[in-house]
Design a protein around this motif. Sequence first.
Motif, PDB file in Angstrom:
ATOM      1  N   LYS A 104       7.446  -6.660  -2.125  1.00 58.02           N
ATOM      2  CA  LYS A 104       7.099  -6.616  -0.709  1.00 58.02           C
ATOM      3  C   LYS A 104       6.242  -7.815  -0.335  1.00 58.02           C
ATOM      4  O   LYS A 104       5.601  -8.440  -1.187  1.00 58.02           O
ATOM      5  CB  LYS A 104       6.363  -5.312  -0.385  1.00 58.02           C
TER       6      LYS A 104
ATOM      7  N   GLY B  41      -2.132  -7.736  14.307  1.00 60.47           N
ATOM      8  CA  GLY B  41      -1.025  -6.997  13.709  1.00 60.47           C
ATOM      9  C   GLY B  41      -1.156  -6.712  12.226  1.00 60.47           C
ATOM     10  O   GLY B  41      -0.324  -5.990  11.661  1.00 60.47           O
TER      11      GLY B  41
ATOM     12  N   MET C 191       6.559 -11.246  10.743  1.00 53.99           N
ATOM     13  CA  MET C 191       7.110 -10.340   9.737  1.00 53.99           C
ATOM     14  C   MET C 191       7.719  -9.106  10.397  1.00 53.99           C
ATOM     15  O   MET C 191       8.748  -8.590   9.970  1.00 53.99           O
ATOM     16  CB  MET C 191       6.015  -9.929   8.754  1.00 53.99           C
ATOM     17  N   HIS C 192       7.055  -8.649  11.444  1.00 57.35           N
ATOM     18  CA  HIS C 192       7.575  -7.526  12.212  1.00 57.35           C
ATOM     19  C   HIS C 192       7.513  -7.811  13.710  1.00 57.35           C
ATOM     20  O   HIS C 192       8.492  -7.619  14.427  1.00 57.35           O
ATOM     21  CB  HIS C 192       6.800  -6.255  11.889  1.00 57.35           C
ATOM     22  N   THR C 193       6.354  -8.282  14.174  1.00 56.64           N
ATOM     23  CA  THR C 193       6.160  -8.579  15.592  1.00 56.64           C
ATOM     24  C   THR C 193       5.430  -9.916  15.734  1.00 56.64           C
ATOM     25  O   THR C 193       5.045 -10.543  14.746  1.00 56.64           O
ATOM     26  CB  THR C 193       5.307  -7.495  16.272  1.00 56.64           C
TER      27      THR C 193
ATOM     28  N   ARG D 203      10.209  -5.770   7.786  1.00 53.98           N
ATOM     29  CA  ARG D 203       8.849  -5.254   7.848  1.00 53.98           C
ATOM     30  C   ARG D 203       8.140  -5.407   6.497  1.00 53.98           C
ATOM     31  O   ARG D 203       7.346  -4.569   6.083  1.00 53.98           O
ATOM     32  CB  ARG D 203       8.811  -3.798   8.317  1.00 53.98           C
ATOM     33  N   GLY D 204       8.467  -6.484   5.803  1.00 51.72           N
ATOM     34  CA  GLY D 204       7.820  -6.784   4.539  1.00 51.72           C
ATOM     35  C   GLY D 204       8.531  -6.250   3.323  1.00 51.72           C
ATOM     36  O   GLY D 204       8.190  -6.613   2.197  1.00 51.72           O
TER      37      GLY D 204
ATOM     38  N   VAL E  67       3.413  -9.335   2.849  1.00 51.51           N
ATOM     39  CA  VAL E  67       2.572  -8.985   3.984  1.00 51.51           C
ATOM     40  C   VAL E  67       1.828 -10.241   4.429  1.00 51.51           C
ATOM     41  O   VAL E  67       1.606 -11.167   3.656  1.00 51.51           O
ATOM     42  CB  VAL E  67       1.567  -7.865   3.607  1.00 51.51           C
TER      43      VAL E  67
ATOM     44  N   SER F 229       2.197  -9.938  13.946  1.00 50.27           N
ATOM     45  CA  SER F 229       2.155 -10.082  12.483  1.00 50.27           C
ATOM     46  C   SER F 229       1.561 -11.442  12.111  1.00 50.27           C
ATOM     47  O   SER F 229       1.837 -12.452  12.757  1.00 50.27           O
ATOM     48  CB  SER F 229       3.557  -9.970  11.891  1.00 50.27           C
TER      49      SER F 229
ATOM     50  N   ARG G 266      -1.485  -2.819  11.172  1.00 53.62           N
ATOM     51  CA  ARG G 266      -0.241  -2.059  11.303  1.00 53.62           C
ATOM     52  C   ARG G 266       0.747  -2.418  10.197  1.00 53.62           C
ATOM     53  O   ARG G 266       1.369  -1.538   9.588  1.00 53.62           O
ATOM     54  CB  ARG G 266       0.384  -2.324  12.671  1.00 53.62           C
ATOM     55  N   ASP G 267       0.901  -3.711   9.925  1.00 50.16           N
ATOM     56  CA  ASP G 267       1.839  -4.135   8.880  1.00 50.16           C
ATOM     57  C   ASP G 267       1.403  -3.637   7.510  1.00 50.16           C
ATOM     58  O   ASP G 267       2.223  -3.182   6.708  1.00 50.16           O
ATOM     59  CB  ASP G 267       1.947  -5.657   8.869  1.00 50.16           C
TER      60      ASP G 267
ATOM     61  N   TYR H 165       2.028   0.125   7.113  1.00 50.09           N
ATOM     62  CA  TYR H 165       3.442   0.436   6.901  1.00 50.09           C
ATOM     63  C   TYR H 165       3.833   0.210   5.441  1.00 50.09           C
ATOM     64  O   TYR H 165       4.486   1.063   4.817  1.00 50.09           O
ATOM     65  CB  TYR H 165       4.301  -0.441   7.819  1.00 50.09           C
TER      66      TYR H 165
END
Length: 438
Positions: free
Chosen positions: A382, A399, A389-391, A373-374, A384, A394, A402-403, A406
């Motif tokens: 990190k 997305g 990256m997550h879904t 998740r980054g 982004v 992303s 949301r990313d 987080y």
Amino acid sequence: MTAGHVPVAVVGGGQAGLSVSWYLGRAGVEHVVLEAQTPVHAWADTRWDNFTLVTPNWHCRLPGYAYDGEDPDGFMTRDEVVQWLAGWLQTFTPPLRNHTRVSTLRPLAAGGFELTLATATGEEVLTCEHAVVATGGYPIPVLPAFAASLDGSITQIHSEQYRNADQLPEGAVLVVGTGQSGAQIAEDLHLEGRQVHLAVGSAPRVARFYRGRDCMTWLADMGLYDKAAPEYPGGKAAIEKTNHYVTGRDGGRDIDLRRFAVEGMRLYGTLSDGKDARLTFEPSLRHALDKADAVYNSILSDIDAFIEREGLGRSVPPATRYSTVWEPDAEVTELDLAAEGITSIVWAIGYRPDYRWIEASAFDGGGRPMQNRGVTEVEGLKFVGLPWMHTWGSGRFLGVDRDARYLADNIIDAHQRKSALESSALRASAHHHLAVAR
């Protein structure tokens, strides 16, 4: 060379980096956004004139801002996206430094990072505790090794350089690659009346509309854009595939390469080699077309199953399937550019990562960030804005918010814990000095 310190440095001023900045700013966390050019410049500078989003406008959501126009199910053009993003940037004031390129980022032994900045006035050094890399997943255009050995009279450009048919010399055009950019550029040239030759890759395709709705709206309702990458059907192989080709042009429609062939476009398998004016293709065209259509129909089946589970069958049009309108007579494996009147090539075979400026052990053998998740194993580092990256969402407008939230929450929590520890240490020190004074 000057030096400074900031708690958080965000490298990259596109929508992903600025989204992290939005949340950090709201929480009062001091930070800076370092942008090599200007905010979201890529939308204006690396998309062709007739570019449109392939995702519906309602997907466009950023922190504190969402598409609220009259056509939520339509597809914004390049210029409309630029205007929409400009409207978002008017809603907040990020601590942005334009024309500031980060040339190196290295961890410090005591913790945090040192960044070397290249600016119009010289070189600077900046230190930070958290570094968020938001430079995009794959910034370097890919060209095949044999491109340099082709006839020098052939104009060659990468898809990110393509703007319109008029920028290319008169004559036929070879487009190499059928990811989203390649397929849409081939369509653009075809609609402009150019003779197009298309080297077809392994990208799948998807219907634009099905049973009364956009397919991506169906997929969103089915939760596919929210499913974490490790849980996605098909696993790692599925998420590493090229995105499905489709277009939002003229209100949105399928891209059917077989239909293009009926209309005169020349199709080939994967381009494997070339020298001077001669190219060699793999005999993979039939397989590539069949596989893309199989994915197309498979997605329709998944939507049908969802409609059945939700009891929506009576309220939507009946199910259909795509049936082929053209089959290749034979696989063409060699092509003489001069004989076919091909004067230009548009390479649309993708991009590769380039994180050589980051001196940290955070990458796999392919140069891709190892992250969850980054968040990486390197304390404070990190990423982004990466695809998957997550879904599936992303790296897309759907997305990014949301990313970014987080990652910002992760940084805010660490910042608050540090502040609490420092306050506790100050109180302990004050008590100690008071006790000594007594």
